[in-house]
Design a protein around this motif. Sequence first.
Motif, PDB file in Angstrom:
ATOM      1  N   ASP A 121       0.832  -1.195   0.000  1.00 37.82           N
ATOM      2  CA  ASP A 121       0.000   0.000   0.000  1.00 37.82           C
ATOM      3  C   ASP A 121       0.875   1.257   0.000  1.00 37.82           C
ATOM      4  OD1 ASP A 121      -2.732   1.386   0.549  1.00 37.82           O
ATOM      5  OD2 ASP A 121      -1.399   2.152   2.113  1.00 37.82           O
ATOM      6  N   PHE A 122       1.945   1.259   0.797  1.00 41.28           N
ATOM      7  CA  PHE A 122       2.865   2.392   0.846  1.00 41.28           C
ATOM      8  C   PHE A 122       3.525   2.595  -0.518  1.00 41.28           C
ATOM      9  CE2 PHE A 122       7.114   4.198   1.864  1.00 41.28           C
ATOM     10  CZ  PHE A 122       6.684   5.434   2.328  1.00 41.28           C
ATOM     11  N   ALA A 123       3.932   1.511  -1.155  1.00 41.55           N
ATOM     12  CA  ALA A 123       4.535   1.611  -2.492  1.00 41.55           C
ATOM     13  C   ALA A 123       3.536   2.196  -3.489  1.00 41.55           C
ATOM     14  CB  ALA A 123       5.022   0.239  -2.952  1.00 41.55           C
ATOM     15  N   ASP A 124       2.278   1.780  -3.381  1.00 42.23           N
ATOM     16  CA  ASP A 124       1.236   2.320  -4.255  1.00 42.23           C
ATOM     17  C   ASP A 124       1.031   3.808  -3.987  1.00 42.23           C
ATOM     18  OD1 ASP A 124      -1.016   1.962  -6.213  1.00 42.23           O
ATOM     19  OD2 ASP A 124      -2.171   2.610  -4.464  1.00 42.23           O
ATOM     20  N   TYR A 125       1.072   4.197  -2.722  1.00 39.04           N
ATOM     21  CA  TYR A 125       0.953   5.614  -2.362  1.00 39.04           C
ATOM     22  C   TYR A 125       2.075   6.424  -3.022  1.00 39.04           C
ATOM     23  CZ  TYR A 125       1.668   9.858   0.324  1.00 39.04           C
ATOM     24  OH  TYR A 125       1.885  11.171   0.682  1.00 39.04           O
ATOM     25  N   LEU A 126       3.309   5.935  -2.905  1.00 40.19           N
ATOM     26  CA  LEU A 126       4.436   6.657  -3.503  1.00 40.19           C
ATOM     27  C   LEU A 126       4.258   6.810  -5.009  1.00 40.19           C
ATOM     28  CD1 LEU A 126       7.459   5.128  -1.550  1.00 40.19           C
ATOM     29  CD2 LEU A 126       6.440   7.402  -1.256  1.00 40.19           C
ATOM     30  N   LYS A 127       3.786   5.763  -5.650  1.00 41.72           N
ATOM     31  CA  LYS A 127       3.603   5.799  -7.102  1.00 41.72           C
ATOM     32  C   LYS A 127       2.427   6.705  -7.491  1.00 41.72           C
ATOM     33  CE  LYS A 127       2.955   2.886 -11.126  1.00 41.72           C
ATOM     34  NZ  LYS A 127       2.728   1.552 -11.647  1.00 41.72           N
ATOM     35  N   THR A 128       1.292   6.500  -6.870  1.00 40.32           N
ATOM     36  CA  THR A 128       0.069   7.209  -7.246  1.00 40.32           C
ATOM     37  C   THR A 128       0.071   8.666  -6.802  1.00 40.32           C
ATOM     38  OG1 THR A 128      -1.160   5.144  -7.056  1.00 40.32           O
ATOM     39  CG2 THR A 128      -2.450   7.168  -7.072  1.00 40.32           C
ATOM     40  N   SER A 129       0.424   8.910  -5.562  1.00 38.96           N
ATOM     41  CA  SER A 129       0.315  10.255  -5.005  1.00 38.96           C
ATOM     42  C   SER A 129       1.572  11.100  -5.164  1.00 38.96           C
ATOM     43  CB  SER A 129      -0.032  10.173  -3.517  1.00 38.96           C
ATOM     44  OG  SER A 129      -1.261   9.521  -3.334  1.00 38.96           O
ATOM     45  N   MET A 130       2.741  10.456  -5.116  1.00 38.56           N
ATOM     46  CA  MET A 130       3.991  11.210  -5.164  1.00 38.56           C
ATOM     47  C   MET A 130       4.723  11.106  -6.499  1.00 38.56           C
ATOM     48  SD  MET A 130       4.384  12.903  -2.453  1.00 38.56           S
ATOM     49  CE  MET A 130       3.041  13.099  -1.316  1.00 38.56           C
ATOM     50  N   GLY A 131       4.252  10.233  -7.379  1.00 41.43           N
ATOM     51  CA  GLY A 131       4.843  10.147  -8.719  1.00 41.43           C
ATOM     52  C   GLY A 131       6.231   9.554  -8.772  1.00 41.43           C
ATOM     53  N   ILE A 132       6.570   8.709  -7.785  1.00 45.38           N
ATOM     54  CA  ILE A 132       7.859   8.020  -7.848  1.00 45.38           C
ATOM     55  C   ILE A 132       7.613   6.514  -7.899  1.00 45.38           C
ATOM     56  CG2 ILE A 132       9.147   9.857  -6.700  1.00 45.38           C
ATOM     57  CD1 ILE A 132       9.102   8.303  -4.148  1.00 45.38           C
TER      58      ILE A 132
END
Length: 144
Positions: A57-68
């Motif tokens: 979920d944290f990895a998805d957050y970084l990808k979706t919300s932070m663009g990394i």
Amino acid sequence: MKIENKYDFRKALLTVHESNIRCSDRRAKDNEFELKDGTLIWISDSASEVLKTAAEDFADYLKTSMGISPAFTKAKEKASVTVELAAEAGVDLGEVNCYRGFKAVTDEKAIRVYGFDDRGASQALYYVEDLMTFEKAPVMTYGS
């Protein structure tokens, strides 16, 4: 007033992370650690399903919300984010050494997340997400 089709409300409910909330002009300050594209995340091989799900979920957050784009690694020493149980790491959680207790420590090299149990470590990841959302950037201030 817009007329909603049946079950349109589910789209909003199924959105886990808001997209592109990162402020592209926001840079890390001298006392902050920044996660960059290609960030490596390490979790213990013995992690429970609860903890694995929270890390994903944290990895998805970084990808979706932070663009990394983060990736998982088996090499703890190469990771920018480590997630583990405090007892396994030999870390004293002090007064939060109890059910769902956690500590997130940041320095110049990494963000280290420790939990009393798997739920505590998961809560720590959600806490890190919140801090990054408030900053509108994948940064954390040094310290705990």
